[in-house]
Design an enzyme around this catalytic site. Structure first.
Site: not given
Ligand code: GLN
Length: 303
Positions: A64, A67, A187, A239, A257
């Site tokens: 993430s 992002k 993505y 989050y 993650v």
């Molecule tokens: N690639 C992970 C997902 O889409 C990214 C989630 C994350 O890092 N929180 O679930």
């Protein structure tokens, strides 16, 4: 301030806890194989001073954290119209939650939850080869060639049922313009970029320099846009633990993650920590502790 001894002290303090608590992300099979007892930390100041310690040059999966850079591309390319389909409020829900999307007509709460990043990715796909643009942006920003971990991208594609559900659900509300499979593929690749703490501390440098690119001096975002990215990181970047991060760390942060967390001390420096074992919220357990130690020892905070 002398940062190198401080980062070494943080590594030594956390050493006994390496691999002792938390869980490596297991819902993406290729991530489940990453050994937990690893920790790295790196920073780069606004004027180019660098310090790093531990596993700071080991590359890991951005997940993430990508992002943050997708949003940067989106703000640069789409401008204000980006916000037609994405909110700017903390979700208070897990990063892959579907629940708010139904009552909020397919408009994700913010660009840092999965639904929001999928909406950003869709806008990027409409404009250019969004995989190539991401690699080119990150390579320029950190000064090294950056690539995708294709194994992680494939692993995520084969298990990404929730992300597929989110994208299809938004498409049903008319909020996704492009083919859902294409948006998901981009993505998943963005999430599968691999970089080290040192590379990420460099790459995020424009966020502590009013949007100015650390190496080329180019204005990547306007100063106002860069401040807004920092605001979103503080309120939505970790989050449903954003309140806890603000309380304990006190800096804008974006986590993934893969176990990485990028943090910004506006006008001063950018910092990246990495340790793969996560808390239940999906944030790196030791990464969060390291950031808390760093701000406690330096007194640096946005508050
Ligand atoms: N690639 C992970 C997902 O889409 C990214 C989630 C994350 O890092 N929180 O679930």
């Amino acid at each position: 301030m002398q940062f190198q001894p401080l980062l070494e002290e943080i590594v030594a303090t956390l050493q006994p806890e390496l691999g002792a608590a938390g869980q490596v992300a297991s819902y993406i099979p290729a991530l489940a194989r990453v050994p937990a007892p690893q920790f790295g930390i790196a920073l780069r100041t606004r004027d180019g001073q660098e310090a790093h310690a531990g596993d700071s040059t080991t590359r890991f999966s951005l997940q993430s954290i990508s992002k943050l850079f997708a949003l940067t591309l989106g703000m640069r390319e789409v401008g204000e119209a980006l916000w037609d389909r994405i909110g700017r409020e903390p979700s208070g829900n897990p990063f892959n939650s579907l629940v708010q999307l139904e009552t909020e007509q397919g408009i994700p709460r913010n660009p840092f939850i999965n639904a929001g990043a999928l909406a950003v990715t869709d806008r990027l796909v409409s404009r250019f080869d969004a995989k190539a643009e991401m690699l080119s942006l990150l390579s320029t920003l950190c000064g090294d060639p950056v690539d995708f971990d294709e194994e992680v991208a494939a692993s995520e594609a084969s298990t990404g049922f929730r992300n597929a559900a989110l994208a299809n659900f938004m498409k049903s509300f008319g909020r996704i313009d492009n083919d859902v499979g294409t948006v998901l593929d981009v993505y998943f690749h963005h999430c599968a970029v691999r970089m080290s703490c040192l590379q990420l501390a460099r790459a995020a440098g424009f966020l502590c320099r009013d949007g100015v690119h650390p190496y080329t001096g180019q204005q990547l975002l306007t100063g106002r846009q860069a401040r807004r990215v920092n605001a979103l990181m503080l309120t939505c970047g970790t989050y449903d633990a954003a309140g806890e991060f603000a309380f304990r760390v006190g800096l804008p942060c974006k986590s993934g993650v893969g176990g990485g967390i990028v943090a910004v001390v506006p006008d001063r420096l950018t910092l990246c920590v990495w340790s793969p074992a996560l808390e239940p919220t999906g944030n790196s357990l030791l990464g969060m502790k390291a950031l808390e130690l760093f701000t406690a020892k330096t007194g640096l905070s946005v508050f």
